[in-house]
Design a protein around this motif. Structure first.
Motif, PDB file in Angstrom:
ATOM      1  N   SER A  97      12.473   5.431   7.059  1.00 30.08           N
ATOM      2  CA  SER A  97      11.153   4.941   7.455  1.00 30.08           C
ATOM      3  C   SER A  97      10.335   6.049   8.118  1.00 30.08           C
ATOM      4  CB  SER A  97      11.305   3.772   8.438  1.00 30.08           C
ATOM      5  OG  SER A  97      10.053   3.448   9.025  1.00 30.08           O
ATOM      6  N   ILE A  99       7.151   4.896   9.159  1.00 33.57           N
ATOM      7  CA  ILE A  99       6.113   4.009   9.680  1.00 33.57           C
ATOM      8  C   ILE A  99       5.858   4.341  11.151  1.00 33.57           C
ATOM      9  CG2 ILE A  99       5.455   1.609  10.077  1.00 33.57           C
ATOM     10  CD1 ILE A  99       7.476   0.889   7.841  1.00 33.57           C
ATOM     11  N   LEU A 145       9.137  -0.851   2.993  1.00 29.99           N
ATOM     12  CA  LEU A 145      10.252   0.068   2.786  1.00 29.99           C
ATOM     13  C   LEU A 145      10.743  -0.157   1.369  1.00 29.99           C
ATOM     14  CD1 LEU A 145      12.063  -0.489   6.197  1.00 29.99           C
ATOM     15  CD2 LEU A 145      10.708   1.493   5.522  1.00 29.99           C
ATOM     16  N   LEU A 170       8.225   0.110  12.591  1.00 19.83           N
ATOM     17  CA  LEU A 170       9.388  -0.307  11.809  1.00 19.83           C
ATOM     18  C   LEU A 170       9.800  -1.725  12.179  1.00 19.83           C
ATOM     19  CD1 LEU A 170      11.776   0.171   9.893  1.00 19.83           C
ATOM     20  CD2 LEU A 170      12.974   1.261  11.814  1.00 19.83           C
TER      21      LEU A 170
END
Length: 424
Positions: A97, A99, A145, A170
């Motif tokens: 990830s 993010i 994701l 996340l």
């Protein structure tokens, strides 16, 4: 679900490498989670060898550098620790990830914001705002994701991840797995080890930010557990009667900071000024849940600041416990020394157990004597069926109960353990 778990603590890198090589036939075809704690005796060559060996164990792996595991025995904290957990490939999916999360928290940010708003508009609209929803929306995005896009929400049991210090984005994306337990370790800070703020591993790649994780679906279900060694309740249970953002403004309609200060001044092991709360004290507000006829500690929030004149206390969280919550003040006495290794050894559970532990920056920076360890071959200890990793940055917790996971919260109590267990 869990194919293998073990933690090896040793002063000799060769012993760790030998242990890992023995595991290779078992782990080769399954996704792997691993952590490496770097001690004062781990040089760059040792670290490179360990990373290379762990990457070679599986074609699908995630990992990070972690902190020494807290122990009452100084010799163990001088050693390198490697923890590995392998999961059945039929039920495990790794992911990466990038993010974004939030920036560093500002103490009392909600109070300051509302003071500014009141200067611009004399009408108070704060009572009409759903603060929890407002905070949730602040991390919402269209981010997905890719690795987890096709996974079923209802069939996902648990999610484990290793992150930098901003996992909020996340967490927002993972919230769609509403019935799964989620446990994240905020990786240890590594600017003086690798030159990176954090060191995360995803297959053959190394990253300085974001997160890596593993999603576990179907198969045997996990059960959540937690330990808070040394923590002491210093007040009676109370009800939150006013809260806003990360601030608790009233407990039982009384001034929270004055209640806390009074409790500290009456604690036999602590000396506090009558005018302020010492910044060195480790103080927490815990929420309680009813279990049978008694109450049990459920969530724990570090108290960042308190002001007896204003009354509010600021917590290290986005959202304080809501009004109506039963809470209690807690203190970790200054004399308490975290001993995570001993806590893990004394559990004696027949299940495979994974735990993320919190340590303190003071413990990491403390000068440890160079003490030889006569126990075990060459001072090497192996914890079978156990994965344990620590960080001074704490961990993020969202446990599932009754098919619904709780709102994520951060546990940073030194010596605490947040974990999951699976049947062997």
């Amino acid at each position: 679900m869990a194919v293998h778990m073990s933690t090896i603590v040793s002063r000799k890198t060769v012993d760790i490498l030998s242990h890992l090589s023995q595991l290779r036939p078992t782990l080769a075809s399954h996704p792997l989670l691993y952590t490496i704690s770097v001690s004062q005796h781990t040089d760059s060559t040792d670290l490179s060898q360990l990373v290379a060996s762990l990457k070679s164990l599986s074609g699908s792996s995630i990992g990070c550098l972690s902190a020494p595991i807290p122990s009452a025995r100084p010799s163990w904290q001088q050693y390198t620790a490697v923890s590995v957990a392998s999961f059945d490939a039929k039920y495990a999916t790794t992911f990466r990830s990038t993010i974004a999360g939030r920036k560093a928290a500002q103490v009392g940010r909600w109070h300051a914001m509302h003071q500014k708003e009141k200067q611009q508009d004399t009408q108070d609209y704060s009572q009409d705002i759903d603060w929890e929803s407002a905070l949730s929306r602040s991390y919402e995005s269209d981010a997905v994701l890719p690795e987890l896009r096709d996974l079923s929400d209802k069939d996902t049991d648990s999610i484990l991840y290793l992150s930098d210090n901003a996992p909020e984005g996340l967490n927002s994306v993972l919230s769609r797995f509403s019935s799964a337990s989620k446990l994240g370790l905020i990786a240890t800070s590594t600017p003086f080890v690798t030159g990176r703020p954090y060191t995360l591993f995803y297959n053959d790649s190394i990253h300085s930010d974001g997160a890596v994780g593993i999603c576990l679906s179907s198969g045997p279900c996990s059960s959540a557990w937690s330990e808070y060694p040394g923590l002491e309740a210093i007040t009676r249970p109370m009800i939150v009667t006013n809260a806003e953002g990360n601030l608790v403004n009233a407990l039982d309609n009384a001034n929270p900071s004055r209640l806390l200060l009074h409790a500290i001044q009456n604690h036999p092991a602590v000396a506090a000024s009558a005018e302020h709360i010492s910044k060195d004290l480790q103080l927490y507000l815990g929420t309680l849940k009813q279990v049978g006829v008694s109450h049990q500690l459920d969530q724990l929030f570090y108290i960042m600041s308190g002001d007896p004149s204003r009354g509010s206390i600021a917590l290290d969280t986005d959202t304080a416990p809501p009004e109506g919550s039963m809470v209690q003040f807690f203190l970790l006495p200054p004399t308490t020394k975290p001993d995570v290794l001993n806590e893990v050894l004394n559990q004696g559970t027949p299940q495979r157990s994974l735990a993320f532990a919190s340590t303190s920056l003071d413990d990491l920076n403390a000068a440890l004597p160079d003490v030889p360890d006569a126990e075990g071959p060459a001072g090497t200890m192996i914890l079978h069926d156990t994965f344990v990793a620590a960080s001074e940055n704490g961990c993020i917790v969202s446990r599932a109960t009754g098919g619904k996971s709780e709102r994520p919260w951060k546990c940073s109590l030194p010596g605490s353990l947040m974990g999951l267990r699976w049947g062997v």
